[in-house]
Enzyme design. Structure first.
Site, PDB file in Angstrom:
ATOM      1  N   ARG A  35      41.240   1.156 -22.791  1.00 19.68           N
ATOM      2  CA  ARG A  35      41.044   2.492 -23.348  1.00 19.68           C
ATOM      3  C   ARG A  35      40.820   3.515 -22.232  1.00 19.68           C
ATOM      4  NH1 ARG A  35      39.337   3.224 -28.783  1.00 19.68           N
ATOM      5  NH2 ARG A  35      38.774   1.129 -29.378  1.00 19.68           N
ATOM      6  N   GLY A  39      33.116   1.951 -23.440  1.00 18.51           N
ATOM      7  CA  GLY A  39      32.235   1.958 -24.609  1.00 18.51           C
ATOM      8  C   GLY A  39      32.794   1.281 -25.853  1.00 18.51           C
ATOM      9  N   GLY A  40      34.096   0.969 -25.826  1.00 18.33           N
ATOM     10  CA  GLY A  40      34.673   0.197 -26.936  1.00 18.33           C
ATOM     11  C   GLY A  40      34.662   0.922 -28.268  1.00 18.33           C
ATOM     12  N   THR A  41      34.808   0.150 -29.322  1.00 15.99           N
ATOM     13  CA  THR A  41      34.840   0.708 -30.681  1.00 15.99           C
ATOM     14  C   THR A  41      33.562   1.484 -30.969  1.00 15.99           C
ATOM     15  OG1 THR A  41      36.229  -1.098 -31.453  1.00 15.99           O
ATOM     16  CG2 THR A  41      34.989   0.106 -33.135  1.00 15.99           C
ATOM     17  N   CYS A  42      32.418   0.902 -30.624  1.00 16.44           N
ATOM     18  CA  CYS A  42      31.117   1.485 -30.979  1.00 16.44           C
ATOM     19  C   CYS A  42      30.984   2.928 -30.490  1.00 16.44           C
ATOM     20  CB  CYS A  42      30.001   0.619 -30.399  1.00 16.44           C
ATOM     21  SG  CYS A  42      28.373   1.335 -30.582  1.00 16.44           S
ATOM     22  N   ALA A 177      32.484  -1.840 -50.773  1.00 14.05           N
ATOM     23  CA  ALA A 177      31.139  -1.241 -50.727  1.00 14.05           C
ATOM     24  C   ALA A 177      30.284  -1.936 -49.683  1.00 14.05           C
ATOM     25  CB  ALA A 177      30.480  -1.315 -52.099  1.00 14.05           C
ATOM     26  N   ILE A 180      30.653   0.135 -43.722  1.00 14.66           N
ATOM     27  CA  ILE A 180      31.535   1.247 -43.356  1.00 14.66           C
ATOM     28  C   ILE A 180      31.826   2.123 -44.574  1.00 14.66           C
ATOM     29  CG2 ILE A 180      33.900   1.834 -42.614  1.00 14.66           C
ATOM     30  CD1 ILE A 180      33.763  -0.526 -40.686  1.00 14.66           C
ATOM     31  N   ARG A 269      36.255  -6.585 -40.924  1.00 12.88           N
ATOM     32  CA  ARG A 269      36.941  -6.589 -39.628  1.00 12.88           C
ATOM     33  C   ARG A 269      37.198  -8.025 -39.187  1.00 12.88           C
ATOM     34  NH1 ARG A 269      36.779  -1.762 -36.983  1.00 12.88           N
ATOM     35  NH2 ARG A 269      36.825  -2.729 -34.936  1.00 12.88           N
ATOM     36  N   HIS A 441      -1.837   7.919 -38.918  1.00 13.70           N
ATOM     37  CA  HIS A 441      -1.650   8.666 -40.154  1.00 13.70           C
ATOM     38  C   HIS A 441      -1.385  10.131 -39.809  1.00 13.70           C
ATOM     39  CE1 HIS A 441      -2.155   9.954 -44.278  1.00 13.70           C
ATOM     40  NE2 HIS A 441      -2.948  10.930 -43.841  1.00 13.70           N
TER      41      HIS A 441
END
Ligand code: NAI
Length: 462
Positions: A35, A39-42, A177, A180, A269, A441
């Site tokens: 690419r 970083g790839g797909t993520c 569902a 993704i 996938r 809190h």
């Protein structure tokens, strides 16, 4: 030709993390990436850009639904889709450039191009062959095809096309569902699209705790997502930039169609290992196309390891990262380890959904005696102030020992809250350990403590 201790193939979260850890441990390391950016797909077309769109559209939702009640009056913002896309692209750039910087800092060579492995110890990229004592395959996954559905990334899109539509569609059909489908379906619903999700099973997000599934579906329906459950998609026909989805209901076999501007295919996938030459090398594969590995991520061919989506286990960036770090340690002569029993899963819708460990259904099936401590965000002051009181925390602990076995959260910041329980589980903690820990809190985290209290003498605020 250059010689390396390790060549990592793929620069997604598994690959780049592995390369960095290898370099930190003193190994001469290169990473091959075809690419334009690391970083790839993520980072490029997955986790990061989708979170940018989820964030932007959540802000829109807040402005449209909650601002006036807080005394913030005025016109709701209108959507400038091109600007939202530019924001997304900027976020991607910041992240991918960050990895490039880390590679330089750690003296990792980025070999640009697509790799194949002519033999163990050699990686071919273009016309060049590079030598490596060890090779780590981290090539990730790609969209699994569905019969009768042809992805053209225009009218029928995968998660990749769904991130960069030309415009916000009026109608969208989501097939599946799962994670993704629901994340991207939420984005377009908030932008005003009419979204219908067609799911094969009778439940959404299969594998998730049953109680969370039910509550999650109800909340998504409240936001306007529509569901067709128990329906098998037979195919999608496109004509003049519109799509018709054909599906069959499992209960009676009746056939139906649904027209929409866009169809999102989100039915899973599969490992991406094309072009590596694994067949010729004799690398053992599972019937599902995953590279088979042993407990140290070694494949059947000496000197070749594999991690992440390309091997078995959940297809999650952080699982790949953990395996990347662990295999780097193994290659450096250390003891790499991944605790597969404590890998959180998060869905970044609003509210978020997060889980770790066993579900109630799994505990029942295994016959493990357990108790469930549950606490609704309705009893949490901070959540009420922030219009975020939908949902609950559920902690599952062993009935006799009180050891935490799993946790399931639907609610605000669930994806962050879950980590307190992950740490507790890593330390073999009992629910009582969490219950006795002082929580500031007012925070959402108090709901985690209250769920832990519910495993014992009971929560305070319910
Ligand atoms: P998935 O496996 O999460 O969900 C696929 C859904 O499609 C399932 O509910 C399944 O029953 C349904 N389905 C399958 N065939 C069908 C058919 N013919 N008709 C109707 N429904 C059908 O897959 P998804 O959402 O594509 O995600 C792929 C992978 O990416 C997953 O492993 C997921 O964990 C990962 N991912 C994780 C994210 C996160 O951690 N937040 C975000 C996005 C993806």
């Amino acid at each position: 030709m250059s010689a390396y201790d390790v060549i990592v193939i793929g620069s997604g979260p598994g690959g780049y993390v592995c390369a960095i850890r290898c370099a930190q441990l003193g190994l001469k390391t290169a990473c091959v990436e075809g690419r334009e950016t690391l970083g790839g797909t993520c980072l490029n077309i997955g986790c990061i850009p989708s979170k940018a769109l989820l964030h932007a559209t959540h802000m829109l939702h807040e402005a449209e639904h909650n601002f006036a009640a807080m005394g913030l009056k005025g016109k709701s913002p209108s959507v400038d889709w091109q600007q939202m896309q530019a924001y997304k692209t900027d976020v991607i750039g910041q992240n991918t450039k960050g990895i490039e910087f880390l590679f330089k800092k750690n003296k990792i060579d980025w070999i640009k191009g697509w790799a194949s492995i002519p033999e163990a110890g050699k990686v071919k990229v273009g016309d060049e062959v590079h030598e490596a004592k060890n090779i780590v395959i981290a090539t990730g996954s790609e969209v699994a095809p569905l019969k009768g559905v042809e992805v053209d990334e225009k009218t029928v899109v995968s998660s990749e096309g769904a991130l960069s539509l030309n415009k916000v569609p009026k109608t969208m059909t989501v097939i599946g569902a799962g994670v993704i489908g629901l994340e991207m379906g939420s984005v377009y619903r908030r932008l005003g699209a009419e979204v219908t999700v067609i799911e094969y099973l009778d439940v959404i997000t299969p594998g998730m705790d049953g109680e969370v599934q039910k509550s999650f579906k109800r909340l998504l329906e409240k936001q306007g997502l529509q569901f067709v459950m128990g329906a098998a998609v037979q195919g999608v026909d496109t004509a003049k930039g519109k799509a018709t989805t054909r599906y069959k209901l499992n209960k009676d076999g009746s056939e139906h169609t649904l027209d929409s501007d866009i169809v999102l295919l989100a039915t899973g996938r599969k490992p991406f290992t094309d072009g590596l030459g694994l067949d010729a090398l004799g690398v053992k594969m599972s019937p599902r196309g995953q590279i088979e590995t042993d407990a140290h991520w070694a494949t059947s061919v000496k000197g070749i390891h594999a991690i992440g989506d390309a091997i078995k286990g959940p297809m999650l960036a952080h699982k790949a990262e953990d395996e990347g770090m662990a295999v780097a340690e193994v290659l450096a002569g250390k003891a790499g380890h991944v605790n597969y029993g404590v890998i959180p899963g998060v869905i970044y819708t609003h509210p978020e959904v997060a889980s770790v460990g066993m579900t109630e259904e799994q505990l029942k099936e295994a016959g493990t005696p357990y108790k469930a401590g549950k606490f609704s965000f309705m009893g949490n002051g901070r959540a009420k102030a922030n219009f975020a009181a939908d949902g609950f925390v559920k902690i599952l602990a062993h009935k006799e020992t009180d050891r935490i076995l799993g946790a399931h959260i639907i609610g605000p910041m669930a994806g962050d809250l879950i980590h307190e329980i992950c740490v507790a589980m890593e330390f073999g903690a009992a629910a009582q350990d969490l219950a006795l820990t002082c929580h500031a809190h007012p925070t959402y985290s108090e709901a985690v403590r209250e769920a832990a209290l519910a495993c014992g003498d009971g929560p305070i605020h319910s």
